[in-house]
Write an enzyme that holds these catalytic residues in place. Sequence first.
Site, PDB file in Angstrom:
ATOM      1  N   ASP A   1       0.845  -1.209   0.000  1.00 29.62           N
ATOM      2  CA  ASP A   1       0.000   0.000   0.000  1.00 29.62           C
ATOM      3  C   ASP A   1       0.871   1.246   0.000  1.00 29.62           C
ATOM      4  OD1 ASP A   1       0.800  -0.512   2.759  1.00 29.62           O
ATOM      5  OD2 ASP A   1      -0.625   1.060   3.331  1.00 29.62           O
TER       6      ASP A   1
ATOM      7  N   GLU B   1       0.087  -1.089   5.666  1.00 26.97           N
ATOM      8  CA  GLU B   1       1.141  -0.697   6.602  1.00 26.97           C
ATOM      9  C   GLU B   1       1.098   0.799   6.864  1.00 26.97           C
ATOM     10  OE1 GLU B   1       5.259   0.679   7.779  1.00 26.97           O
ATOM     11  OE2 GLU B   1       3.988   1.261   6.099  1.00 26.97           O
TER      12      GLU B   1
END
EC number: 3.4.11.4
Length: 414
Positions: free
Chosen positions: A83, A178
């Site tokens: 991400d 994350e």
Amino acid sequence: MISKKHITDRFISYVTIDTESDPASQTTPSTKKQWDLANKLVEELKAIGLSDVTIDENAYIMATLPSNIDQEVPTIGFISHFDTSPDFTGANVKPQIVENYDGKDIILSEAENIVLSPDYFEDLQQYKGQTLITTDGTTLLGADDKAGITEIVTAMEYLIQHPEIKHGKIRIGFTPDEEIGRGAHKFDVPKFGADWAYTMDGSQIGELEYENFNAAGAVVTVKGKIVHPGYAKGKMINSMYIAQDYIDALPKKETPEHTSGREGFYHLHTIKGDVEETKLYYIIRDHDKEKFEERKAFMLQMAQTINSKYNNEPITIDINDQYYNMREKVEPVMHIVDIAEEAMKSLNITPLIKPIRGGTDGSQLSFKGLPCPNIFAGGHNFHGRYEYVPVESMIKAVEVIVRIAELTASKKVK
């Protein structure tokens, strides 16, 4: 030798897929578009020859490079997240390649006069003569942490293609979310099955980190009372003014822009408010656990002090811990840091061992039983339009992964 074109093409194929995460979402992954890169990675891992390639219902990816030696050695892992930060848009990323960088200003967007300048970003000077990948000034790049993914995939591919390099069993893992603090929340450590691992999520070449902040998030809610302004005397309570009193009560010099090294801070990152209600969103950070607890207590104390001035006690605070300093989990197994340091030195890379002014998946994973120091991925200026990564740094990161695998297989460590 790792081909610059090969690693560049792989990296660009990842960063041009939008994987921005969303802290407001309650799903995992937090955005459906993260599946686009996740599914691509699964197919790519299978294509290069890894085994046990899996992706679960939350988009956590794991795969195995089997050992090619007879003796039993520790199973190690390498982990990155796919991400990108919601701090700045990651949609329609258009990377620019600057070959043989001349050490001068880089025009990211001529139309909008956006310039990546070594006068402001001094680290650029150390990459003179190298190939840089930058943004076009309108998005982030996504080197955090698609550079790490690029390096891990490329290293596994290299080891498969060079069986003469001896190594034990290697596990790799890629995680969603994350950037919003949830990358390790649903990571299945027993399934991963490694003795220890490394996140490839650091910045400049040479970084090696096994300390990070203790972290908490705080929401300060201030209640007011709306009354027609023409008849408000003695009746209206403006929550925004009380919120300002609270902001002013916290130390002005203990903020991100005034701290460095192991110094902690309070960071007000979002304000939402009107007369009736104002919310202040803070993050609290400190490497020292005792000081971390003192910071949280101080925020509560300041709320009580201001509340004592009002009959209705307008301020409430909700504080939640996010992650802790992984140093206490890594220090008992410092050989895993020593191996990474030796790997860098053997490649003529100067290790930069320093505390992380942030957190990584590795901090949470360390507390879940998987000690997990952090290694450089090569990028700079994460989470914004000035992000860039030197291709040579990514190549060096690949070499470090390969060397760690080789050293682990040659040492008698547990």
